[in-house]
Design a protein around this motif. Structure first.
Motif, PDB file in Angstrom:
ATOM      1  N   LEU A 183       9.924  -4.163  -2.042  1.00  0.00           N
ATOM      2  CA  LEU A 183       8.885  -3.374  -1.400  1.00  0.00           C
ATOM      3  C   LEU A 183       8.309  -2.385  -2.405  1.00  0.00           C
ATOM      4  O   LEU A 183       9.024  -1.864  -3.258  1.00  0.00           O
ATOM      5  N   ALA A 233       3.761  -3.498   5.368  1.00  0.00           N
ATOM      6  CA  ALA A 233       4.895  -4.132   6.037  1.00  0.00           C
ATOM      7  C   ALA A 233       5.577  -3.172   6.999  1.00  0.00           C
ATOM      8  O   ALA A 233       6.044  -3.568   8.060  1.00  0.00           O
ATOM      9  N   GLY A 241      14.587  -6.104   1.004  1.00  0.00           N
ATOM     10  CA  GLY A 241      13.981  -6.905  -0.042  1.00  0.00           C
ATOM     11  C   GLY A 241      12.921  -6.132  -0.798  1.00  0.00           C
ATOM     12  O   GLY A 241      12.724  -4.931  -0.586  1.00  0.00           O
ATOM     13  N   GLU A 257       4.766  -1.812   1.203  1.00  0.00           N
ATOM     14  CA  GLU A 257       4.038  -3.076   1.048  1.00  0.00           C
ATOM     15  C   GLU A 257       4.948  -4.112   0.396  1.00  0.00           C
ATOM     16  O   GLU A 257       5.705  -3.786  -0.521  1.00  0.00           O
ATOM     17  N   PRO A 258       4.926  -5.336   0.849  1.00  0.00           N
ATOM     18  CA  PRO A 258       5.797  -6.358   0.256  1.00  0.00           C
ATOM     19  C   PRO A 258       5.439  -6.638  -1.192  1.00  0.00           C
ATOM     20  O   PRO A 258       4.274  -6.567  -1.586  1.00  0.00           O
ATOM     21  N   GLY A 259       6.469  -6.913  -1.992  1.00  0.00           N
ATOM     22  CA  GLY A 259       6.255  -7.227  -3.397  1.00  0.00           C
ATOM     23  C   GLY A 259       6.870  -6.194  -4.314  1.00  0.00           C
ATOM     24  O   GLY A 259       7.437  -5.190  -3.886  1.00  0.00           O
ATOM     25  N   THR A 260       6.757  -6.482  -5.593  1.00  0.00           N
ATOM     26  CA  THR A 260       7.320  -5.586  -6.595  1.00  0.00           C
ATOM     27  C   THR A 260       6.216  -4.708  -7.174  1.00  0.00           C
ATOM     28  O   THR A 260       5.034  -4.954  -6.979  1.00  0.00           O
ATOM     29  N   ARG A 264      15.005  -0.784   0.155  1.00  0.00           N
ATOM     30  CA  ARG A 264      14.753  -2.005  -0.627  1.00  0.00           C
ATOM     31  C   ARG A 264      15.991  -2.914  -0.634  1.00  0.00           C
ATOM     32  O   ARG A 264      15.869  -4.138  -0.579  1.00  0.00           O
TER      33      ARG A 264
END
Length: 255
Positions: free
Chosen positions: A140, A240, A138, A113-116, A134
């Motif tokens: 994840l 994602a 970017g 999933e996108p984000g931190t 990652r």
């Protein structure tokens, strides 16, 4: 031909037969000078050895087996000398069969999933493999959708595990350990998710080391479709991507 060389440890029975090929003169001489000898052979190989001798010598000798481990050969003395040397070179078959290597397999179906944020605690052993994704894709956060474990033996026996997850669609994990060489394994793997949630089908042959985590496949994430006659299940955040990860472990003999 291969059978003869293997059973007689390199002694060529075909050459032996050629050296004693019958002609009208030698046949008469052999008939008058043949002798009977008893040979002790590995019991498990008695039938194979008798057949190999009959095939190589043809009508030049009579070969019978009164009991496992014994061969009676009626042939000319020079043929008996060659037969004796060939039989003496045979190595008895091992009484203890080679142990079959056992392999433990683990499959993870993982959503990114996108984000931190922190990954699911159950994914901690996969951290190095997930960190690599990652770095290239970017930020994840990874969550575990399903883990499946199995145990099988090396040498080509295929196994299939079918499971049904919460959305009611079956998944199949097919695997075959084709070979084990030291710490390396050759696997044939297939995956089929009838829910078609971003990673529907996968099939490949994989070479990996024991204990190594390998990301087999990745696809775009998707929400689960509705089962026939039912409403679409909730899906507030579409993943994602979806991953299929495998690890294989060569197990100790006593495991």
């Amino acid at each position: 031909m291969k059978q003869l060389f293997r059973l007689f440890a390199g002694a060529s029975l075909l050459a032996l037969a050629a050296c004693h090929a019958p002609d009208s003169t030698s046949s008469k001489q052999a008939a008058g000078s043949s002798e009977l000898k008893v040979y002790t052979v590995p019991p498990a190989q008695t039938g194979q050895l008798a057949g190999a001798l009959r095939s190589a010598l043809g009508s030049k000798a009579s070969v019978t087996s009164p009991a496992p481990g014994k061969l009676l050969v009626y042939a000319a003395p020079d043929a008996q000398a060659s037969i004796g040397k060939a039989i003496a070179a045979i190595e008895p078959a091992s009484a203890t069969p080679a142990s079959i290597t056992q392999v433990g397999l683990h499959f993870w179906v993982v959503d990114g999933e996108p984000g931190t944020g922190s990954d699911d605690a159950a994914l901690k052993p996969l951290a190095s493999a997930l960190d690599g994704l990652r770095k290239s894709m970017g930020p994840l956060r990874f969550t575990l959708d399903q883990v499946v474990s199995a145990r099988t033996s090396a040498g080509g026996s295929g196994t299939s595990i079918e499971s049904t997850i919460d959305d009611g669609y079956p998944r199949a994990f097919d695997f075959m350990v084709r070979a084990v060489d030291g710490e390396a394994l050759d696997l044939q793997l297939a995956y089929d998710d009838h829910g078609n949630r971003g990673l529907a089908k996968f099939k490949s042959e994989v070479h990996l080391r024991s204990g190594q985590y390998v990301v087999l496949a990745q696809g775009p994430g998707s929400c689960a479709p509705a089962l026939p006659g039912k409403s679409t299940p909730p899906c507030p955040t579409r993943p994602a991507l979806r991953l299929l990860v495998v690890r294989a472990d060569i197990l100790p003999p006593q495991a």
